[in-house]
Design a protein around this motif. Sequence first.
Motif, PDB file in Angstrom:
ATOM      1  N   ASN A 172       0.804  -1.212   0.000  1.00  9.58           N
ATOM      2  CA  ASN A 172       0.000   0.000   0.000  1.00  9.58           C
ATOM      3  C   ASN A 172       0.843   1.270   0.000  1.00  9.58           C
ATOM      4  O   ASN A 172       0.311   2.374   0.086  1.00  9.58           O
ATOM      5  CB  ASN A 172      -0.932   0.017   1.218  1.00  9.58           C
ATOM      6  CG  ASN A 172      -2.179   0.836   0.968  1.00  9.58           C
ATOM      7  OD1 ASN A 172      -2.799   0.735  -0.077  1.00  9.58           O
ATOM      8  ND2 ASN A 172      -2.542   1.667   1.934  1.00  9.58           N
ATOM      9  N   LEU A 173       2.163   1.119  -0.078  1.00  9.66           N
ATOM     10  CA  LEU A 173       3.036   2.281  -0.169  1.00  9.66           C
ATOM     11  C   LEU A 173       3.088   2.742  -1.618  1.00  9.66           C
ATOM     12  O   LEU A 173       3.467   1.975  -2.508  1.00  9.66           O
ATOM     13  CB  LEU A 173       4.439   1.931   0.325  1.00  9.66           C
ATOM     14  CG  LEU A 173       5.461   3.069   0.340  1.00  9.66           C
ATOM     15  CD1 LEU A 173       5.068   4.128   1.360  1.00  9.66           C
ATOM     16  CD2 LEU A 173       6.846   2.532   0.662  1.00  9.66           C
ATOM     17  N   ASN A 174       2.732   3.967  -1.860  1.00  3.05           N
ATOM     18  CA  ASN A 174       2.660   4.474  -3.226  1.00  3.05           C
ATOM     19  C   ASN A 174       4.054   4.866  -3.715  1.00  3.05           C
ATOM     20  O   ASN A 174       4.441   6.026  -3.689  1.00  3.05           O
ATOM     21  CB  ASN A 174       1.711   5.671  -3.293  1.00  3.05           C
ATOM     22  CG  ASN A 174       1.411   6.082  -4.726  1.00  3.05           C
ATOM     23  OD1 ASN A 174       1.855   5.442  -5.676  1.00  3.05           O
ATOM     24  ND2 ASN A 174       0.653   7.149  -4.881  1.00  3.05           N
ATOM     25  N   THR A 218       5.563  11.781  -2.299  1.00  5.76           N
ATOM     26  CA  THR A 218       4.692  12.950  -2.378  1.00  5.76           C
ATOM     27  C   THR A 218       3.228  12.579  -2.213  1.00  5.76           C
ATOM     28  O   THR A 218       2.378  13.462  -2.141  1.00  5.76           O
ATOM     29  CB  THR A 218       4.883  13.646  -3.733  1.00  5.76           C
ATOM     30  OG1 THR A 218       4.670  12.696  -4.780  1.00  5.76           O
ATOM     31  CG2 THR A 218       6.292  14.201  -3.846  1.00  5.76           C
ATOM     32  N   ALA A 219       2.912  11.291  -2.168  1.00  6.38           N
ATOM     33  CA  ALA A 219       1.533  10.836  -1.964  1.00  6.38           C
ATOM     34  C   ALA A 219       1.509   9.936  -0.741  1.00  6.38           C
ATOM     35  O   ALA A 219       1.578   8.721  -0.847  1.00  6.38           O
ATOM     36  CB  ALA A 219       1.017  10.082  -3.183  1.00  6.38           C
ATOM     37  N   PRO A 237      11.468   1.800   1.186  1.00  6.45           N
ATOM     38  CA  PRO A 237      11.349   0.879   2.326  1.00  6.45           C
ATOM     39  C   PRO A 237      11.021  -0.548   1.928  1.00  6.45           C
ATOM     40  O   PRO A 237      11.119  -1.457   2.745  1.00  6.45           O
ATOM     41  CB  PRO A 237      10.187   1.487   3.145  1.00  6.45           C
ATOM     42  CG  PRO A 237      10.098   2.900   2.701  1.00  6.45           C
ATOM     43  CD  PRO A 237      10.504   2.903   1.263  1.00  6.45           C
ATOM     44  N   ASN A 238      10.614  -0.743   0.653  1.00 14.34           N
ATOM     45  CA  ASN A 238      10.293  -2.089   0.183  1.00 14.34           C
ATOM     46  C   ASN A 238      11.467  -2.781  -0.509  1.00 14.34           C
ATOM     47  O   ASN A 238      11.332  -3.911  -0.979  1.00 14.34           O
ATOM     48  CB  ASN A 238       9.115  -2.042  -0.795  1.00 14.34           C
ATOM     49  CG  ASN A 238       7.801  -1.756  -0.108  1.00 14.34           C
ATOM     50  OD1 ASN A 238       7.656  -1.978   1.089  1.00 14.34           O
ATOM     51  ND2 ASN A 238       6.827  -1.257  -0.860  1.00 14.34           N
ATOM     52  N   SER A 239      12.610  -2.107  -0.588  1.00 13.27           N
ATOM     53  CA  SER A 239      13.739  -2.675  -1.333  1.00 13.27           C
ATOM     54  C   SER A 239      14.361  -3.856  -0.593  1.00 13.27           C
ATOM     55  O   SER A 239      14.381  -3.895   0.636  1.00 13.27           O
ATOM     56  CB  SER A 239      14.803  -1.604  -1.572  1.00 13.27           C
ATOM     57  OG  SER A 239      15.309  -1.141  -0.337  1.00 13.27           O
ATOM     58  N   ASP A 245       7.216   8.316   4.465  1.00 15.39           N
ATOM     59  CA  ASP A 245       6.550   7.021   4.335  1.00 15.39           C
ATOM     60  C   ASP A 245       5.708   6.692   5.568  1.00 15.39           C
ATOM     61  O   ASP A 245       5.242   5.581   5.734  1.00 15.39           O
ATOM     62  CB  ASP A 245       7.568   5.908   4.089  1.00 15.39           C
ATOM     63  CG  ASP A 245       8.507   5.697   5.271  1.00 15.39           C
ATOM     64  OD1 ASP A 245       8.479   6.511   6.221  1.00 15.39           O
ATOM     65  OD2 ASP A 245       9.286   4.725   5.242  1.00 15.39           O
ATOM     66  N   GLU A 246       5.531   7.687   6.420  1.00 15.29           N
ATOM     67  CA  GLU A 246       4.737   7.580   7.645  1.00 15.29           C
ATOM     68  C   GLU A 246       5.402   6.723   8.719  1.00 15.29           C
ATOM     69  O   GLU A 246       4.753   6.258   9.644  1.00 15.29           O
ATOM     70  CB  GLU A 246       3.329   7.036   7.377  1.00 15.29           C
ATOM     71  CG  GLU A 246       2.344   8.103   6.983  1.00 15.29           C
ATOM     72  CD  GLU A 246       0.913   7.619   7.073  1.00 15.29           C
ATOM     73  OE1 GLU A 246       0.655   6.497   7.538  1.00 15.29           O
ATOM     74  OE2 GLU A 246       0.028   8.384   6.671  1.00 15.29           O
TER      75      GLU A 246
END
Length: 442
Positions: free
Chosen positions: A118-120, A137-138, A217-219, A274-275
């Motif tokens: 769900n990370l854009n 940015t989103a 963060p998904n790498s 990324d919150e």
Amino acid sequence: MEKVLRNFGGTGIFSGRPPLVWLSNQASNNGVQFGSESIDNPKNRPFNPDVDAFRNLNNATAANNTRYNLAVTVKDFKFPQIWRSNLAVDQVLPGGVTGTLEALYAKDLNAVYLRNANLNTSAYTALAGADNRPRYTAPRIYGAANPTPANPNISDAIVMDNTSKGHSLSLTGTLQKEFKSGFFAMMGYTYTDARSVNDGGSIAQSMWRDRYVVGDPNSETLSYSSYMVRNRFIASVAYRKEYLKHLGTTISLFYQLQDGLRYSYVYDNDLNNDEQRGNDLIYVPRNQDEIVLVPNSPTDTRTAAQMWSQLDRYITQDRYLSTRRGKYAERNGLVAPMIGTLDLRIAQDIFVKAGGKRNQLQFTLDVFNFGNMINREWGVAKAVNRTSLLSYKGLDATGKPTFSFPMVDEANGIPLTSTFYNQVDENSRWRIQIGLRYRLNQ
């Protein structure tokens, strides 16, 4: 050439199951059983015996969107699996010394890797300045102007997948000798290099959240394992004497010198948007031109030049950061100083004949970290003063990120000047253990 006692080795593929909580996450975090709301006025939720009174069905109103977390697994997920091989040799060396060399290599075939679907990741811009990592940015914040396209009310959608990137290598050498007089001596050294994508955790969401990153963060980024101890030296000496047909005394000393714990230098607050707070690895500036420094609070009167002087001195005194100027800090790259501990054991045996067999009553006295008992400066572990070295304060007019170098004591103007402090927990103190054991029919 002295006699070779034995050569041995092996190779194989080993598999096991992950903690089942990782799988049960899918049942509990499915978007149906649990959810959360941000409520500005608690008075809008008075007690009501009807459990469905305030349920927000189908996200009926934008102001009361229920937020929830998802945990899912890819269809072809495989339980953890590694290929492990070892090779070793024992050989008698001159003087009756036995030498051992051993190599152990492990390669992940199906390790656990987690990503947030769900990370854009398609909406980002590079930061301006020396630290030019991507900034999203989103954001995923529900109700935001540019929410995640899939579902703005999903806080996280953590996908459990496999990766094969991790590996480790361990090399060990030992020397030992047993003397006829009752003495025994041994010494050894182990070198280890271990790299991983993810070191594990309690649940899927925290495993993804707590992995320190520079960009995405998904790498699947390899870095030092949290549990890696690169250098470990051990030595032991023991003496045993049996006397009076019924008594035996053993005195032994064990010394261990090894690297301390591993740490990651990160920014406080959320630099890449990324919150997630505190998961962004820092960029280590070469000079003041590569970082924009601002006051930490309204009462912070330091100028940018003063703040840079303090930060520059800190980087210089830090053995790790001083080698990373112009680069990003690595996950688990900072290693605490080596700690050496000396343990003492005294074992008193009493032999008793019973039923034609020799039974043994043993009293033991262990003094852990015996060196610290002798000198309080010995056997003291070091821990890092602060891993959140810089606080992210926002973007300036040119799009560059701004930071503050927090002080240890802002009221008295005392900056952070050293990386480590002496720990005062039980690992840095001497401890005594008394034991009693009875052995039957030896």
